[in-house]
Design a protein around this motif. Structure first.
Motif, PDB file in Angstrom:
ATOM      1  N   CYS A   6      -8.856  -7.931  -7.474  1.00  0.00           N
ATOM      2  CA  CYS A   6      -7.976  -8.297  -8.578  1.00  0.00           C
ATOM      3  C   CYS A   6      -7.191  -7.047  -8.969  1.00  0.00           C
ATOM      4  N   LEU A   7      -5.905  -7.179  -9.135  1.00  0.00           N
ATOM      5  CA  LEU A   7      -5.086  -6.038  -9.524  1.00  0.00           C
ATOM      6  C   LEU A   7      -5.587  -5.445 -10.842  1.00  0.00           C
ATOM      7  N   HIS A   8      -6.065  -6.295 -11.735  1.00  0.00           N
ATOM      8  CA  HIS A   8      -6.544  -5.828 -13.036  1.00  0.00           C
ATOM      9  C   HIS A   8      -7.675  -4.809 -12.892  1.00  0.00           C
ATOM     10  N   SER A   9      -8.459  -4.931 -11.834  1.00  0.00           N
ATOM     11  CA  SER A   9      -9.558  -3.987 -11.635  1.00  0.00           C
ATOM     12  C   SER A   9      -9.073  -2.667 -11.023  1.00  0.00           C
ATOM     13  N   ARG A  10      -7.811  -2.624 -10.609  1.00  0.00           N
ATOM     14  CA  ARG A  10      -7.225  -1.404 -10.026  1.00  0.00           C
ATOM     15  C   ARG A  10      -5.855  -1.136 -10.660  1.00  0.00           C
ATOM     16  N   PRO A  11      -5.822  -0.846 -11.964  1.00  0.00           N
ATOM     17  CA  PRO A  11      -4.525  -0.620 -12.630  1.00  0.00           C
ATOM     18  C   PRO A  11      -3.734   0.536 -12.027  1.00  0.00           C
ATOM     19  N   ASP A  12      -4.408   1.426 -11.314  1.00  0.00           N
ATOM     20  CA  ASP A  12      -3.711   2.525 -10.645  1.00  0.00           C
ATOM     21  C   ASP A  12      -2.768   2.024  -9.555  1.00  0.00           C
ATOM     22  N   LEU A  13      -2.907   0.748  -9.160  1.00  0.00           N
ATOM     23  CA  LEU A  13      -2.086   0.209  -8.070  1.00  0.00           C
ATOM     24  C   LEU A  13      -0.934  -0.684  -8.555  1.00  0.00           C
ATOM     25  N   ILE A  14      -0.711  -0.750  -9.871  1.00  0.00           N
ATOM     26  CA  ILE A  14       0.377  -1.596 -10.374  1.00  0.00           C
ATOM     27  C   ILE A  14       1.723  -1.129  -9.827  1.00  0.00           C
ATOM     28  N   ALA A  15       1.970   0.173  -9.784  1.00  0.00           N
ATOM     29  CA  ALA A  15       3.239   0.680  -9.247  1.00  0.00           C
ATOM     30  C   ALA A  15       3.394   0.316  -7.774  1.00  0.00           C
ATOM     31  N   SER A  16       2.315   0.419  -6.992  1.00  0.00           N
ATOM     32  CA  SER A  16       2.359   0.060  -5.579  1.00  0.00           C
ATOM     33  C   SER A  16       2.634  -1.435  -5.408  1.00  0.00           C
ATOM     34  N   CYS A  17       2.019  -2.240  -6.264  1.00  0.00           N
ATOM     35  CA  CYS A  17       2.253  -3.689  -6.221  1.00  0.00           C
ATOM     36  C   CYS A  17       3.705  -3.994  -6.572  1.00  0.00           C
ATOM     37  N   SER A  18       4.235  -3.302  -7.575  1.00  0.00           N
ATOM     38  CA  SER A  18       5.631  -3.471  -7.966  1.00  0.00           C
ATOM     39  C   SER A  18       6.566  -3.163  -6.802  1.00  0.00           C
ATOM     40  N   SER A  19       6.292  -2.098  -6.075  1.00  0.00           N
ATOM     41  CA  SER A  19       7.121  -1.725  -4.917  1.00  0.00           C
ATOM     42  C   SER A  19       7.085  -2.792  -3.838  1.00  0.00           C
ATOM     43  N   LEU A  20       5.885  -3.328  -3.569  1.00  0.00           N
ATOM     44  CA  LEU A  20       5.762  -4.384  -2.560  1.00  0.00           C
ATOM     45  C   LEU A  20       6.574  -5.607  -2.965  1.00  0.00           C
ATOM     46  N   LEU A  21       6.416  -6.056  -4.200  1.00  0.00           N
ATOM     47  CA  LEU A  21       7.140  -7.247  -4.649  1.00  0.00           C
ATOM     48  C   LEU A  21       8.650  -7.024  -4.632  1.00  0.00           C
ATOM     49  N   ARG A  22       9.108  -5.865  -5.034  1.00  0.00           N
ATOM     50  CA  ARG A  22      10.548  -5.574  -5.000  1.00  0.00           C
ATOM     51  C   ARG A  22      11.072  -5.529  -3.572  1.00  0.00           C
ATOM     52  N   SER A  23      10.233  -5.115  -2.606  1.00  0.00           N
ATOM     53  CA  SER A  23      10.692  -5.067  -1.216  1.00  0.00           C
ATOM     54  C   SER A  23      10.912  -6.471  -0.653  1.00  0.00           C
ATOM     55  N   VAL A  24      10.163  -7.438  -1.159  1.00  0.00           N
ATOM     56  CA  VAL A  24      10.304  -8.819  -0.694  1.00  0.00           C
ATOM     57  C   VAL A  24      11.322  -9.574  -1.541  1.00  0.00           C
ATOM     58  N   TRP A  25      11.269  -9.377  -2.852  1.00  0.00           N
ATOM     59  CA  TRP A  25      12.164 -10.050  -3.787  1.00  0.00           C
ATOM     60  C   TRP A  25      12.914  -8.999  -4.586  1.00  0.00           C
ATOM     61  N   PRO A  26      14.054  -8.506  -4.087  1.00  0.00           N
ATOM     62  CA  PRO A  26      14.776  -7.426  -4.762  1.00  0.00           C
ATOM     63  C   PRO A  26      15.203  -7.756  -6.193  1.00  0.00           C
ATOM     64  N   CYS A  27      15.328  -9.028  -6.520  1.00  0.00           N
ATOM     65  CA  CYS A  27      15.766  -9.400  -7.868  1.00  0.00           C
ATOM     66  C   CYS A  27      14.634  -9.362  -8.891  1.00  0.00           C
ATOM     67  N   THR A  28      13.419  -9.153  -8.451  1.00  0.00           N
ATOM     68  CA  THR A  28      12.290  -9.156  -9.371  1.00  0.00           C
ATOM     69  C   THR A  28      12.429  -8.025 -10.376  1.00  0.00           C
ATOM     70  N   LYS A  29      12.228  -8.354 -11.640  1.00  0.00           N
ATOM     71  CA  LYS A  29      12.285  -7.338 -12.687  1.00  0.00           C
ATOM     72  C   LYS A  29      10.990  -6.533 -12.686  1.00  0.00           C
ATOM     73  N   THR A  30      11.132  -5.235 -12.676  1.00  0.00           N
ATOM     74  CA  THR A  30       9.964  -4.353 -12.708  1.00  0.00           C
ATOM     75  C   THR A  30       9.139  -4.606 -13.965  1.00  0.00           C
ATOM     76  N   GLU A  31       9.810  -4.918 -15.066  1.00  0.00           N
ATOM     77  CA  GLU A  31       9.099  -5.115 -16.325  1.00  0.00           C
ATOM     78  C   GLU A  31       8.075  -6.242 -16.220  1.00  0.00           C
ATOM     79  N   ARG A  32       8.349  -7.215 -15.392  1.00  0.00           N
ATOM     80  CA  ARG A  32       7.408  -8.326 -15.259  1.00  0.00           C
ATOM     81  C   ARG A  32       6.054  -7.821 -14.787  1.00  0.00           C
TER      82      ARG A  32
END
Length: 193
Positions: A6-32
């Motif tokens: 669960c991402l919640h158990s690894r908050p240190d990886l939120i930025a990495s998750c954000s990068s992955l999602l933006r690479s697939v969906w460039p329109c995704t808002k980082t704030e989400r």
């Protein structure tokens, strides 16, 4: 080596998750994704991530899926935002993430069926995982499709913003049946009903 968590158990990886999602969906808002910090490990909503863990190096997110409440029909879950690092597509990681999400839905949440919304081009992938096209429009989710690949958040009629997430539905756009012509809803029974 990779692990699912669960991402919640690894908050240190939120930025990495954000990068992955933006690479697939460039329109995704980082704030989400910053809102993911408030998600649960054992409830809704929850982001499950596949972590690439190398010895003596920080982990990085190489796969993601979001698990959401689906109050109608009852005992159901809705999966969205499945994505795999582009350099690893076709290696079986998508199947691994889906299987983990299904196990999570059954064992942790006690749910019996899963729904997802996808492009027609992905129907074969999900069919191999025993998902079938679901032609009824009566499905309702809470907070679904916030990470869509569209210029506005796309949702079908009946979808409800999760409390606190209303601002993420830009322009209040809810997809009509015409908007969904290139998309399909699929369902899988996770356990016997």
């Amino acid at each position: 080596m990779s692990e699912l968590s669960c991402l919640h158990s690894r908050p240190d990886l939120i930025a990495s998750c954000s990068s992955l999602l933006r690479s697939v969906w460039p329109c995704t808002k980082t704030e989400r994704l910053q809102l993911l910090e408030t998600e649960n490990c054992t409830g809704f909503p929850c982001s499950l991530v596949l972590i690439d863990q190398k010895e003596n190096k920080p982990g990085s997110v190489i796969g993601h899926i979001r698990v959401l409440q689906c109050p109608e029909p009852p005992e159901s879950v809705y999966f969205e935002a499945l994505c795999i690092d582009q350099s690893r597509v076709g290696t079986g990681l998508g199947v691994k993430v889906m299987k983990h999400a299904e196990e999570y839905a059954v064992s942790t949440l006690g749910l019996k069926q899963a729904f997802l919304w996808t492009d027609i081009s992905m129907k074969g992938f999900y069919s191999k995982l025993s998902y079938q096209e679901f032609t009824k429009f009566g499905i309702t989710t809470v907070g679904g499709n916030l990470l869509g690949q569209f210029s506005v958040a796309s949702n079908w009629q009946g979808n409800v913003p999760q409390s606190g997430w209303e601002s993420e539905y830009e322009d209040g756009h809810f997809a009509t049946e015409d908007d969904l012509r290139e998309k399909i809803i699929m369902r899988k029974y996770l356990t016997k009903l």
